[in-house]
Design an enzyme around this catalytic site. Structure first.
Site, short mmCIF file in Angstrom:
data_model
loop_
_atom_site.label_atom_id
_atom_site.label_comp_id
_atom_site.label_asym_id
_atom_site.label_seq_id
_atom_site.Cartn_x
_atom_site.Cartn_y
_atom_site.Cartn_z
N ARG A 79 1.12 -1.03 0.17
CA ARG A 79 0.39 0.05 -0.18
C ARG A 79 0.95 1.15 0.24
NH1 ARG A 79 -3.21 -1.40 4.05
NH2 ARG A 79 -5.38 -2.34 2.84
N TYR A 80 1.85 1.24 0.73
CA TYR A 80 2.80 2.41 1.05
C TYR A 80 4.31 2.11 -0.16
CZ TYR A 80 -0.63 3.49 4.52
OH TYR A 80 -1.52 3.44 5.24
N ARG A 83 7.59 -0.53 2.60
CA ARG A 83 6.83 -1.40 3.12
C ARG A 83 6.16 -2.08 2.54
NH1 ARG A 83 4.87 3.63 4.31
NH2 ARG A 83 3.19 3.80 5.59
N CYS A 92 -4.08 -17.81 13.87
CA CYS A 92 -3.58 -17.06 15.20
C CYS A 92 -4.64 -17.93 16.95
CB CYS A 92 -4.95 -15.57 15.52
SG CYS A 92 -4.70 -14.46 14.48
N CYS A 96 -9.61 -12.21 18.43
CA CYS A 96 -10.52 -11.05 18.45
C CYS A 96 -11.70 -10.62 18.09
CB CYS A 96 -8.98 -9.73 18.33
SG CYS A 96 -8.16 -9.49 18.93
N CYS A 99 -11.68 -8.34 14.88
CA CYS A 99 -10.59 -8.26 13.70
C CYS A 99 -10.82 -7.79 12.62
CB CYS A 99 -10.41 -9.77 14.10
SG CYS A 99 -8.84 -10.08 12.89
N ARG A 101 -9.25 -8.66 9.82
CA ARG A 101 -9.72 -10.08 8.69
C ARG A 101 -9.90 -10.91 9.19
NH1 ARG A 101 -3.33 -8.23 8.43
NH2 ARG A 101 -3.11 -6.74 6.98
N ASP A 261 -11.81 -0.43 12.74
CA ASP A 261 -12.16 -0.91 11.59
C ASP A 261 -13.62 -1.32 11.60
OD1 ASP A 261 -9.47 0.12 10.72
OD2 ASP A 261 -9.05 -1.33 11.04
N ASP A 298 -7.70 3.59 9.67
CA ASP A 298 -7.07 3.54 8.28
C ASP A 298 -8.50 3.55 7.58
OD1 ASP A 298 -5.94 1.91 6.42
OD2 ASP A 298 -5.64 0.35 8.24
N LYS A 305 -3.50 5.11 6.32
CA LYS A 305 -3.60 5.15 7.77
C LYS A 305 -3.45 6.70 7.69
CE LYS A 305 -2.26 1.31 10.49
NZ LYS A 305 -1.70 -0.11 8.27
#
Length: 340
Positions: A79-80, A83, A92, A96, A99, A101, A261, A298, A305
């Protein structure tokens, strides 16, 4: 059948539907931290399924931050310019309930196979602007130390990669995984390795978690903290201050406070931007600058972000000077001597 029994069966049926829709896993370590007598327990609220997750809204999205739009090959999000994300795994140790995702992680969600990992590493090698590789997922520290060492070794061979950043919940949700072998795998990198710990409440920093964090920091791995602003978990000045104090006490600098999000079924965690800005304003001036993260949104759709914290300086009516608010709400005139 009494009303209470019908309600209980209805609750169980709803929770079963939640588990059929979104992944559920709670480590024994976290189970031991939950206070069953507290209906507002912040650990339970983060990790135990809730029938409220079945409530969805039109504005919620399966890919709320637009990863897919910036994924040139499987496992990479670029996206950037400087990075990339390298999504090594899609599982995981815990899931959470908020989450972003949650549509793509969980049991049965496959990580990168050998060919896909080759293509992802190849993509990084072919783009010299990539200065930083962020291992994420899923939680990359669920991978074995041997596999982590292999991936890091491959990144070590790419000259333009300078920083390897790892995003993880593991030190506070499954601290036994922070073994000497895992620490050695991270420490062996010829690149600079940073670890960003995701934690949302001070109660996550129990002795076992503090010991796991110390194993990392004592090995020379610097740590930053990132948190999500969550209704019923940390949406008060005291809760945020306690969380960030716990991070600093464990040698973790608070880095980001994420605005929630727009993931499906997460509206019961949602706090407004206005409320978030007010909370950040309450921290400023009342608590050490070490405790101040950047409040981040975001932008939905993959637009990146941006800081959305409160603004303290605005142009004055004369167009030549500024009106500046102090941390306690007082207004002050500032004539900028460097202005043309």
């Amino acid at each position: 059948m009494g009303i209470e029994q019908r309600d209980k069966e209805g609750d169980l049926a709803a929770l079963k539907r939640v588990a059929e829709t979104f992944a559920v896993s709670v480590t024994p370590h976290l189970q031991a931290q939950i206070d069953p007598s507290d209906p507002k327990d912040p650990i339970a609220r983060q990790f135990l399924p809730d029938a409220a997750e079945l409530v969805t809204h039109e504005h919620e999205r399966p890919d709320p931050i637009g990863d897919d739009a910036h994924s040139p090959v499987p496992g990479i999000v670029h996206r950037y310019p400087d990075r990339v994300l390298l999504k090594l795994v899609n599982v995981c140790p815990v899931y959470c309930r908020f989450c972003f995702r949650r549509e793509m992680v969980g049991p049965g969600a496959k990580g990168l196979n050998a060919a896909q990992l080759d293509a992802a590493i190849g993509y990084i090698a072919e783009h010299p602007a990539i200065w930083e590789v962020i291992l994420t997922g899923g939680d990359p520290l669920i991978a074995s130390p041997r596999r982590l060492a292999q991936v890091i070794d491959r990144l070590n061979s790419i000259s333009h990669v300078v920083v390897i950043r790892i995003h993880s919940r593991v030190p506070v949700v499954d601290p036994e995984r922070i073994s000497s072998e895992l620490v050695a795998a991270l420490k062996a990198s010829t690149k600079t390795v940073w670890l960003l710990l995701h934690a949302n409440h001070a109660r996550e920093f129990v002795p076992e978690a503090r010991a796991a964090i110390a194993r990392l920091v004592d090995a020379g791995i610097p740590m930053l903290g990132q948190s999500v602003l969550l209704k019923g978990v940390n949406d008060s000045p005291a809760a945020l201050a306690d969380l960030f104090k716990a991070m600093i006490a464990n040698r973790i600098k608070p880095h980001y406070l994420h605005h929630g999000d727009l993931a499906r079924g997460t509206s019961h965690f949602r706090v407004s931007l206005e409320q978030g800005q007010a909370l950040m304003r309450r921290l400023r001036g009342h608590y050490s600058g070490l405790l101040q993260p950047t409040y981040i949104l975001d932008i939905p759709g993959g637009h990146g972000k941006v800081p959305v914290g409160p603004v303290y300086a605005e142009p004055a009516a004369d167009g030549e000077s500024w009106e500046v608010s102090d941390p306690w709400g007082g207004m002050h005139h500032y004539a900028d001597p460097a202005a043309d």
